[in-house]
Enzyme design. Structure first.
Site, short mmCIF file in Angstrom:
data_model
loop_
_atom_site.label_atom_id
_atom_site.label_comp_id
_atom_site.label_asym_id
_atom_site.label_seq_id
_atom_site.Cartn_x
_atom_site.Cartn_y
_atom_site.Cartn_z
N GLN A 20 25.49 17.31 54.21
CA GLN A 20 25.97 18.67 53.98
C GLN A 20 27.46 18.75 53.68
O GLN A 20 27.92 19.74 53.12
CB GLN A 20 25.63 19.54 55.20
CG GLN A 20 24.12 19.68 55.39
CD GLN A 20 23.75 20.54 56.58
OE1 GLN A 20 23.68 20.04 57.70
NE2 GLN A 20 23.51 21.81 56.38
N ASN A 165 18.06 14.53 64.87
CA ASN A 165 18.30 15.96 64.81
C ASN A 165 17.06 16.68 64.30
O ASN A 165 16.60 16.41 63.19
CB ASN A 165 19.46 16.26 63.85
CG ASN A 165 19.68 17.75 63.67
OD1 ASN A 165 20.14 18.42 64.58
ND2 ASN A 165 19.30 18.29 62.51
N GLU A 166 16.52 17.57 65.10
CA GLU A 166 15.44 18.47 64.68
C GLU A 166 14.25 17.77 64.03
O GLU A 166 13.94 18.01 62.85
CB GLU A 166 15.98 19.53 63.73
CG GLU A 166 17.12 20.34 64.30
CD GLU A 166 17.44 21.60 63.49
OE1 GLU A 166 16.94 21.73 62.37
OE2 GLU A 166 18.17 22.45 64.01
N TYR A 296 19.28 29.36 67.03
CA TYR A 296 19.77 30.35 66.07
C TYR A 296 19.16 31.73 66.30
O TYR A 296 19.81 32.74 66.13
CB TYR A 296 19.50 29.89 64.64
CG TYR A 296 20.37 28.72 64.26
CD1 TYR A 296 21.66 28.93 63.78
CD2 TYR A 296 19.92 27.41 64.40
CE1 TYR A 296 22.48 27.87 63.45
CE2 TYR A 296 20.75 26.33 64.08
CZ TYR A 296 22.03 26.57 63.61
OH TYR A 296 22.84 25.53 63.30
N GLU A 353 23.93 23.04 68.34
CA GLU A 353 24.19 23.92 67.19
C GLU A 353 23.92 25.36 67.59
O GLU A 353 22.90 25.65 68.22
CB GLU A 353 23.27 23.60 65.99
CG GLU A 353 23.60 22.33 65.26
CD GLU A 353 22.64 22.07 64.10
OE1 GLU A 353 22.08 23.03 63.53
OE2 GLU A 353 22.46 20.88 63.77
N TRP A 400 27.85 25.68 64.92
CA TRP A 400 27.47 25.32 63.55
C TRP A 400 28.02 26.40 62.65
O TRP A 400 27.56 27.53 62.74
CB TRP A 400 25.96 25.21 63.37
CG TRP A 400 25.66 24.72 61.98
CD1 TRP A 400 25.52 25.48 60.86
CD2 TRP A 400 25.56 23.35 61.56
NE1 TRP A 400 25.33 24.69 59.77
CE2 TRP A 400 25.37 23.37 60.17
CE3 TRP A 400 25.63 22.11 62.22
CZ2 TRP A 400 25.23 22.21 59.42
CZ3 TRP A 400 25.49 20.95 61.46
CH2 TRP A 400 25.29 21.01 60.08
C1 FCB Z 1 19.78 23.46 61.38
C2 FCB Z 1 20.28 22.15 60.81
C3 FCB Z 1 21.67 22.21 60.26
C4 FCB Z 1 21.98 23.52 59.58
C5 FCB Z 1 21.55 24.69 60.43
C6 FCB Z 1 21.86 26.05 59.83
O1 FCB Z 1 18.40 23.51 61.27
O2 FCB Z 1 20.24 21.14 61.78
O3 FCB Z 1 21.85 21.10 59.43
O4 FCB Z 1 21.48 23.55 58.32
O5 FCB Z 1 20.21 24.61 60.72
#
Ligand code: FCB
Length: 450
Positions: A20, A165-166, A296, A353, A400
């Site tokens: 990114q 990650n995720e 989020y 994040e 983030w």
């Molecule tokens: C997450 C990702 C990160 C970014 C955010 C907004 O899912 O880990 O890379 O894109 O969302």
């Protein structure tokens, strides 16, 4: 005056990921990644944007570390691009790629910013994708070789590791929803990928213990707190399905050594075809030192007989939304932290994040007045504080993102940064109001409401 002061050793950070921000996609011997391939094929990304240049962090990392220091961050979360280190995914090591991360780590340590290193933030070497990528169990083996190499080369400088990650997004957005690389729509594939990711996570933890390195290791999951639209039995069932799909498919194997039954029934056909070995669940459930959470938004769901997963997600009308159309719901963060601590682990938790995209405008006076982002962050940080007050061992918060960057399928159309990137003007960095706000928050280790 109400005060929201955090524990003394709280980690205040910001997060980024290699694809990114780095750019330099073909430089210093870097191999192609699945994201290079995916973005170079037209129609996959808004405006056909690519990460070829991104924020040009590969060349500007020094300037970026200076900005981090100016903000007062005491920690920084970034990821290593596997194809910079092993251009083919395995075998030949590219020293120049390794040197880049060594220089970055040096620069951070020099100004006492503690690195939190992610080893896989989605940029799989394309060469491995050609052999089936994460669907192929061999990739688990090659990932392990890469991870061991990172421990050997960087282990003395990295106090905290997040191999993955995720994994939900990697498995399902990439292989079931076709929104991300490699771009498939195949449920069986996604379930196999999820399993192999979990297995490789467990092996990375095991290898870390065997390495004798100091430091800590965990995983970062994207977790959504799920609410039923009503109290009806069917809506509660819908919530359970959604929760199992998004959260428990990863939490349960890691902390309980098994997949959640409610979904095993639904996935029966696929599970019969995929490769799971007897000992896998033991490896996956190795004890970790902390859990990283990306939060989020929440999900509100009602029952939907016609959908495969038995739920549909609603968009509550009175709520506010970010530019991603994600509902702003800070209480969900509190509920999630409490639930994780209650149902899964008493180990330290980190928010790895949290943040928001808004349609930021660079004004003529060269400023970005992003009040809405400040509001979002403030509410979430207060929710985090409340969880600590109520006994949750939350140890850090990573915003983030440090800077605007390539937001996957949305390209550069979504801005998450507290630093504005002027893509048209040589990637000039401009501190948004939220950056100044975060700087002050860190300086006083929390918030003071007057
Ligand atoms: C997450 C990702 C990160 C970014 C955010 C907004 O899912 O880990 O890379 O894109 O969302």
């Amino acid at each position: 005056m109400t005060e929201f002061i955090f524990p003394e050793d709280f980690a205040w950070g910001a997060a980024t990921a290699s694809y990114q921000i780095e750019g330099a996609y073909q430089e210093d011997g870097k191999g192609e990644s699945i994201w290079d391939r995916f973005t170079h094929s037209r129609g996959n990304i808004v405006n056909n944007d690519t990460g070829d240049v991104a924020c040009d962090h590969y060349h500007r990392y020094r300037e970026d570390v200076v900005l981090m220091k100016e903000l007062g961050l005491n920690s920084y979360r970034f990821s290593i691009a596997w194809p910079r280190i092993l251009p083919d995914g395995k075998g030949r090591v590219e020293q120049k790629g390794l040197d880049f991360y060594k220089r970055l780590l040096d620069a951070l340590l020099e100004v006492e910013i503690k690195p939190l290193v992610t080893l896989y933030h989605w940029d799989l070497p394309q060469k491995l994708q050609e052999k089936g990528g994460w669907e192929n169990r061999d990739t688990v083996k090659y990932f392990n070789e890469y991870v061991q190499l990172m421990y050997r080369e960087l282990g003395d400088f990295v106090p905290r590791w997040v191999p993955h990650n995720e994994p939900f997004v990697v498995a399902f957005s990439g292989n079931f929803l076709a929104e991300h690389a490699p771009g498939y729509q195949d449920l069986g594939k996604a379930i196999q990928v999820a399993h192999n990711l979990l297995l490789s996570h467990g092996m990375a933890v095991k290898g870390f213990r065997e390495s004798g390195l100091n430091g800590e290791i965990g995983i970062t999951l994207d977790l959504n707190h799920v609410y039923a639209a009503s109290d009806s039995e069917s809506d509660r069932l819908a919530r359970n399905y959604c929760d199992a799909f998004n959260n428990r498919w990863f939490l349960d194997p890691i902390f309980k050594g098994k997949y959640p039954e409610i979904l095993m029934n639904l996935y029966q056909e696929e599970l019969n075809k995929i490769e799971i070995e007897d000992k896998d669940m033991d490896i996956i459930s190795q004890e970790i030192d902390f859990l990283g959470i990306n939060y989020y938004s929440r999900a509100v769901v009602s029952y939907d007989e016609d959908s495969f997963f038995k739920y549909k997600q609603l968009a509550p009308q009175k709520s506010e939304y970010t530019a991603m159309d994600w509902e702003i719901y800070p209480e969900g963060l509190y509920d999630l932290l409490k639930r994780l601590n209650r149902d899964y682990t008493s180990k330290p938790l980190y928010i790895t994040e949290n943040g928001a995209a808004f349609d930021d405008q660079l004004t003529e006076d060269g400023k970005v007045y992003d009040k809405n982002r400040i509001k979002y962050l403030e509410k979430h940080i207060k929710a985090a504080h409340k969880a600590i007050r109520d006994g949750v061992p939350l140890k850090g918060y990573y915003l983030w993102s440090l800077m605007d960057n390539f937001e996957w399928a949305y390209g550069y159309s979504k801005r998450f940064g507290i630093i504005y990137i002027d893509y048209e003007n040589k990637q000039r960095r401009i501190l948004k109001d939220s950056a100044r706000w975060y700087q002050e928050l860190i300086a006083q280790n929390g918030l003071k409401d007057l």
